[in-house]
Write a protein that holds these residues in place. Sequence first.
Motif, PDB file in Angstrom:
ATOM      1  N   ILE A  85      62.590  54.080  44.005  1.00 31.95           N
ATOM      2  CA  ILE A  85      62.943  52.759  44.511  1.00 31.95           C
ATOM      3  C   ILE A  85      61.799  52.284  45.397  1.00 31.95           C
ATOM      4  N   VAL A  86      61.503  50.990  45.331  1.00 34.17           N
ATOM      5  CA  VAL A  86      60.478  50.397  46.190  1.00 34.17           C
ATOM      6  C   VAL A  86      61.192  49.620  47.291  1.00 34.17           C
ATOM      7  N   LEU A  87      60.901  49.965  48.526  1.00 31.60           N
ATOM      8  CA  LEU A  87      61.522  49.300  49.670  1.00 31.60           C
ATOM      9  C   LEU A  87      60.501  48.412  50.364  1.00 31.60           C
ATOM     10  N   TRP A  88      60.712  47.101  50.272  1.00 34.20           N
ATOM     11  CA  TRP A  88      59.913  46.119  51.010  1.00 34.20           C
ATOM     12  C   TRP A  88      60.608  45.893  52.344  1.00 34.20           C
ATOM     13  N   ARG A  89      59.846  45.975  53.414  1.00 32.07           N
ATOM     14  CA  ARG A  89      60.464  45.954  54.740  1.00 32.07           C
ATOM     15  C   ARG A  89      59.636  45.091  55.683  1.00 32.07           C
ATOM     16  N   ASP A  90      60.291  44.155  56.375  1.00 34.49           N
ATOM     17  CA  ASP A  90      59.628  43.323  57.376  1.00 34.49           C
ATOM     18  C   ASP A  90      59.844  43.933  58.741  1.00 34.49           C
ATOM     19  N   MET A  91      58.754  44.029  59.529  1.00 34.71           N
ATOM     20  CA  MET A  91      58.829  44.662  60.845  1.00 34.71           C
ATOM     21  C   MET A  91      58.173  43.784  61.887  1.00 34.71           C
ATOM     22  N   GLU A 139      54.169  36.689  62.688  1.00 38.21           N
ATOM     23  CA  GLU A 139      55.033  37.296  63.683  1.00 38.21           C
ATOM     24  C   GLU A 139      55.599  38.639  63.224  1.00 38.21           C
ATOM     25  N   PHE A 140      55.462  38.943  61.965  1.00 40.33           N
ATOM     26  CA  PHE A 140      55.957  40.234  61.480  1.00 40.33           C
ATOM     27  C   PHE A 140      55.006  40.795  60.427  1.00 40.33           C
ATOM     28  N   THR A 141      55.165  42.083  60.159  1.00 41.70           N
ATOM     29  CA  THR A 141      54.354  42.781  59.167  1.00 41.70           C
ATOM     30  C   THR A 141      55.260  43.227  58.022  1.00 41.70           C
ATOM     31  N   ARG A 142      54.795  43.031  56.798  1.00 40.67           N
ATOM     32  CA  ARG A 142      55.583  43.435  55.621  1.00 40.67           C
ATOM     33  C   ARG A 142      54.965  44.688  54.993  1.00 40.67           C
ATOM     34  N   THR A 143      55.796  45.675  54.734  1.00 39.73           N
ATOM     35  CA  THR A 143      55.326  46.899  54.098  1.00 39.73           C
ATOM     36  C   THR A 143      56.096  47.127  52.795  1.00 39.73           C
ATOM     37  N   ALA A 144      55.487  47.894  51.920  1.00 41.17           N
ATOM     38  CA  ALA A 144      56.154  48.302  50.684  1.00 41.17           C
ATOM     39  C   ALA A 144      55.969  49.803  50.547  1.00 41.17           C
ATOM     40  N   VAL A 145      57.065  50.530  50.488  1.00 42.64           N
ATOM     41  CA  VAL A 145      57.015  51.989  50.404  1.00 42.64           C
ATOM     42  C   VAL A 145      57.807  52.443  49.185  1.00 42.64           C
ATOM     43  N   VAL A 146      57.241  53.357  48.416  1.00 38.19           N
ATOM     44  CA  VAL A 146      57.927  53.931  47.263  1.00 38.19           C
ATOM     45  C   VAL A 146      58.621  55.210  47.696  1.00 38.19           C
TER      46      VAL A 146
END
Length: 255
Positions: A85-91, A139-146
């Motif tokens: 699963i690929v999780l896109w996450r805003d931080m 204002e935020f950073t977006r990451t994508a983690v598998v």
Amino acid sequence: MTDELPVRIVDGRVVRAPGVGPVAMVWLPLDGQVIAKIPPRKGNRHWLHETVGIRSPEFDDDRWKLPRSSLVRLVTAAIDRYGFIVLWRDMSRLSQCTRACLEATGVECQCSCLGAHHGQDAAGWFERVGDAVVADRGEFTRTAVVYGARGSDADAVVYEGKLAGERYRVDRAGRRDWPAAAQFMCASCMTVKAAVWDHCHTHGFVRAPLCNRCNTRYWRGWRPQHGRATHNRNFDDSYYRWCPEHSNARRRCSA
């Protein structure tokens, strides 16, 4: 990242290695519901309701809007179903990494480490299989983690029904005493380590540990472009017997 990774992010796109089927994608915004895109398949609503435990999954165009409280269950169940699963996450850029982050038991994280340290002190049911891709959104950073299934360094052994009679669960409490599937050989092909726990969709019992290819063979089909040979009658599905309700003479368990 390396080319050997089964699933990776390249220029914002999900790239899958040959033989790897469609994967689920989830977006966790700063606030609000979880947004999930899962491969189209008959029974998705039933899967979200019965397996993931979401009372009223909401479908909007081509994606699902789900409660944030379901995130860990969704990731766990999706890995068992699709392998990855690929999780896109805003931080938030202003957040700080704390001890609470290191001891966290879920995947939701809003701190400056971009999730790299999140939960590293906690034994999880999945693990990162690729580095995070970072995009600066102001204002935020977006990451994508598998994420993929939790691995094991131990030599794989033949599965002998350790979870026989257990109901399939995706919550941490329900899996507290479960071994990692990777501790066993795939109960179907018996040629590689298992990766995920297969279960009977009809009766809800754990059946056996399978590798990703064997786990997805029915709904991906036996096509050469998917990295596997044409189906033959010698394929071993005897692991179905680990479902207590299975009977060849009466009714067959679902894949």
